[in-house]
Every structure is written in C-alpha cells, then in structure tokens.
Design a protein around this motif. Structure first.
Motif: not given
Length: 253
Positions: A70-75
C-alpha cells in the motif's frame, strides 16, 4: 549525529523490540515515530510522509507485506522489513513487492541503524550528485529526476531498483560481482547476497522484453551480472541459483 529532519516510522507490535529499535535510532539522531499495527502505519504515513519505514512482517490485522504494498502504491519511500529467520519465502516476497532490505530477528540494533544510515545516505548522495541522463539499449535513465523509461514508457522502479539499474548502465559490458553490487549499490561490505538476486530478478521483470530470457541484464556464471549495452543475443538458461551471504553478528533483539 544525523540530520534530525530524517524521520523514521517504526511499525512493530512487540513493545520490547519497538522500544529498543526506537531508542537506537533516536540516539543515532533520527526523529522516530512508532505505531503498532498496519492501519496505524498507513494513517501515520498519510499524516506525515516518512523518510524511511522500519516494518515488521508479522502485524495484527494487516501484515507487513500489505502495508508495504500500500505504501509503494502511494509514493516512493525506503522500507526495511523485520522478519523471523524461518520466513524466507516472505522475505523474498517482501523484496519483490518493493522492500529495500530486510533484517532477520533476532537482530543487532546496531546493524539496523547501519542499514538505515546506508539507505538514507545513498538517497541523499544520488540527489546531490545526479549526473547526466544515460541512454542505452532502448532505456533512458535520468538521475536528476530519478526517472527511467523503456522505449518512451516510464518504468515504475523502487528506489533500490533505480540505483541498481543506474549502476549497471554506468558499467556497460562489464561483469560486476554480487559482492561489488552489495558494496556499491547497497553500501554494505557484507550481507545476504540473495538481496541482490531478488532485486535483479525484479528489475529484469520491468526492463526485459522476456525476463525468462534476459538480453539486457545477463548472468555471468560464477561472477555476477553484465549489462549488455547493445542487448545482442539471448540469454540461454539464465537462472538465478546464487549463493547466500551472511549477516552481521552482535547483540540481538
């Protein structure tokens, strides 16, 4: 002391581990925030984006893999995972979904601080000395913008994947050992070489037309890897059966 602006988010539901990790990082000069579960980690990151996340794999409600994804999909944000020694498959999966590194429990807090130092130091160094764009074999890599493209289409690379590709592209036609990649890209004198293996495999999945037959990042058996600037020929039987390295010893958590 490190720049106090470097903010570390520690995500671990074990209060003893979290206390030790937080204490060591704060003594190293970092600003640290601790949360105990995945949803809290996402809320904390949303409220104030961290410079790096130390993320336990086993968390209540939402595991570390899902938090990382999820973090990687955010930035873009560097992620160092904390895993149990027996969770090798999960460690590999963590690297494949974008974690920059992992440290196995029980671990040395000093080792963890060194890993954090290394990730952040290399990120700052790359930003300070970006260098000119590099164009090879249909790939364009712009260090200043931290962007890479293949045939005009931008590649979604993690921070470590970008650094790895930049290093290989800057040494075209040269056989580079895994130990050298670990030292020059990761900033470690020794460690688990499977970290390099997994990142190369993931990078191939993004830059190769056929990752099963790589033409750009070729395996040099018994040595490491070579970036083929002209991408001539196909890699026959380019598997990834590579040796494992060793971690650091010392006091453990």
């Amino acid at each position: 002391m490190h720049n106090a602006q470097s903010r570390i988010l520690v995500v671990d539901d074990d209060p003893t581990v979290a206390e030790v990790v937080t204490g060591y990082l704060e003594r190293a000069g970092y600003e640290v925030e601790h949360v105990g579960d995945g949803p809290a980690a996402l809320r904390a990151a949303g409220a104030r984006w961290p410079d790096l996340v130390v993320l336990d794999l086993m968390l209540p409600g939402m595991d570390g893999l899902e938090v990382c994804r999820t973090l990687r999909s955010t930035g873009p944000v560097p992620v160092i995972m904390l895993t149990a020694r027996g969770d090798e498959d999960d460690r590999v999966l963590g690297l494949e979904i974008g974690a920059d590194d992992y440290v196995t429990k029980p671990f040395s807090p000093r080792e963890l601080v060194l890993r954090v130092d290394s990730v952040l130091r290399r990120g700052r160094a790359a930003a300070a000395r970006p260098g000119p764009p590099v164009r090879r074999a249909g790939l364009v890599l712009d260090p200043a913008a931290r962007r890479a493209a293949k045939q005009g289409a931008e590649l979604a690379l993690t921070l470590r994947e970008f650094d790895l590709l930049a290093y290989l592209m800057s040494h075209p036609g040269e056989a580079v050992t895994r130990e050298r990649l670990m030292r020059d890209v990761w900033g470690w004198e020794f460690g688990d070489l499977s970290t390099v293996t997994v990142h190369v495999r993931r990078l191939r999945g993004k830059v190769e037309d056929d990752p099963a037959k790589p033409r750009l990042i070729r395996t040099v058996w018994g040595v490491g890897y070579r970036f083929e600037a002209e991408s001539a020929g196909e890699g026959a039987g380019e598997g990834e059966g590579e040796p494992q390295g060793t971690g650091l010893a010392g006091e453990e958590v």
